[in-house]
Design a protein around this motif. Structure first.
Motif, PDB file in Angstrom:
ATOM      1  N   GLN A  16       0.848  -1.186   0.000  1.00 56.59           N
ATOM      2  CA  GLN A  16       0.000   0.000   0.000  1.00 56.59           C
ATOM      3  C   GLN A  16       0.888   1.242   0.000  1.00 56.59           C
ATOM      4  O   GLN A  16       1.782   1.358   0.820  1.00 56.59           O
ATOM      5  N   VAL A  17       0.619   2.130  -0.949  1.00 61.47           N
ATOM      6  CA  VAL A  17       1.437   3.327  -1.075  1.00 61.47           C
ATOM      7  C   VAL A  17       0.588   4.536  -0.739  1.00 61.47           C
ATOM      8  O   VAL A  17      -0.549   4.647  -1.193  1.00 61.47           O
ATOM      9  N   GLY A  18       1.141   5.437   0.052  1.00 62.38           N
ATOM     10  CA  GLY A  18       0.419   6.647   0.448  1.00 62.38           C
ATOM     11  C   GLY A  18       0.262   7.622  -0.710  1.00 62.38           C
ATOM     12  O   GLY A  18       0.918   7.516  -1.745  1.00 62.38           O
ATOM     13  N   GLU A  19      -0.595   8.596  -0.507  1.00 59.23           N
ATOM     14  CA  GLU A  19      -0.911   9.573  -1.557  1.00 59.23           C
ATOM     15  C   GLU A  19       0.312  10.369  -2.003  1.00 59.23           C
ATOM     16  O   GLU A  19       0.532  10.579  -3.185  1.00 59.23           O
ATOM     17  N   LYS A  20       1.136  10.786  -1.047  1.00 56.26           N
ATOM     18  CA  LYS A  20       2.326  11.577  -1.392  1.00 56.26           C
ATOM     19  C   LYS A  20       3.324  10.759  -2.198  1.00 56.26           C
ATOM     20  O   LYS A  20       3.916  11.251  -3.149  1.00 56.26           O
ATOM     21  N   GLU A  21       3.518   9.495  -1.804  1.00 58.03           N
ATOM     22  CA  GLU A  21       4.443   8.628  -2.542  1.00 58.03           C
ATOM     23  C   GLU A  21       3.937   8.381  -3.951  1.00 58.03           C
ATOM     24  O   GLU A  21       4.698   8.354  -4.905  1.00 58.03           O
ATOM     25  N   ARG A  22       2.614   8.185  -4.085  1.00 54.08           N
ATOM     26  CA  ARG A  22       2.020   7.957  -5.405  1.00 54.08           C
ATOM     27  C   ARG A  22       2.233   9.169  -6.296  1.00 54.08           C
ATOM     28  O   ARG A  22       2.607   9.048  -7.458  1.00 54.08           O
ATOM     29  N   ALA A  23       2.019  10.363  -5.749  1.00 53.98           N
ATOM     30  CA  ALA A  23       2.200  11.596  -6.521  1.00 53.98           C
ATOM     31  C   ALA A  23       3.660  11.772  -6.935  1.00 53.98           C
ATOM     32  O   ALA A  23       3.957  12.133  -8.079  1.00 53.98           O
ATOM     33  N   ALA A  24       4.583  11.478  -6.026  1.00 53.02           N
ATOM     34  CA  ALA A  24       6.011  11.598  -6.338  1.00 53.02           C
ATOM     35  C   ALA A  24       6.417  10.593  -7.405  1.00 53.02           C
ATOM     36  O   ALA A  24       7.190  10.917  -8.324  1.00 53.02           O
ATOM     37  N   GLN A  25       5.895   9.385  -7.319  1.00 52.70           N
ATOM     38  CA  GLN A  25       6.213   8.357  -8.309  1.00 52.70           C
ATOM     39  C   GLN A  25       5.655   8.746  -9.678  1.00 52.70           C
ATOM     40  O   GLN A  25       6.337   8.591 -10.696  1.00 52.70           O
TER      41      GLN A  25
END
Length: 130
Positions: A97-106
């Motif tokens: 599970q990836v958080g919102e900030k990590e998803r946006a950065a990726q």
């Protein structure tokens, strides 16, 4: 008059946590890991499970602190598997599970990568007037 706020001493703050979930049978099992260490473990860089897991337990819900009952684990994974074996299976096959900030950065990294590939192909195009 001073007021004292009572907080449980065993409360776990979920910072820098990455959940790895695996649905097995009719239940979903979770383990709490360090964000960067799951990928390192899966690629073979990290081999020490203690550096990957925040808590060496299998949970039904990490954020609520609900550990998975032994009966549920035996029903889903079989009686012969130890907790360590179950944790390893969840780590190998589970969904991180990836958080919102990590998803946006990726997403931003991928976007920048695509832009640089397209730009390099445009710059390296034919220059002989075709």
């Amino acid at each position: 008059m001073s007021r004292q706020i009572n907080q449980p001493s065993n409360q776990i703050k979920l910072t820098n946590v990455s959940l790895v979930r695996l649905k097995k049978g009719k239940k979903r099992f979770e383990i709490a890991c360090y964000k960067n260490k799951v990928l390192e473990w899966r690629s073979g860089i990290e081999t020490d499970l203690d550096n990957v897991l925040q808590i060496p337990n299998v949970f039904l819900n990490v954020s609520k602190g609900q550990t998975a009952p032994k009966e549920d684990l035996e029903k889903a994974f079989g009686k012969k598997m130890t907790t360590d074996d179950i944790i390893l299976e969840i780590l190998k096959k589970g969904e991180q599970q990836v958080g919102e900030k990590e998803r946006a950065a990726q997403l931003e990294r991928i976007n920048n990568e695509v832009i640089s590939i397209v730009a390099s192909k445009l710059l390296a195009g034919p220059l002989d007037g075709q």
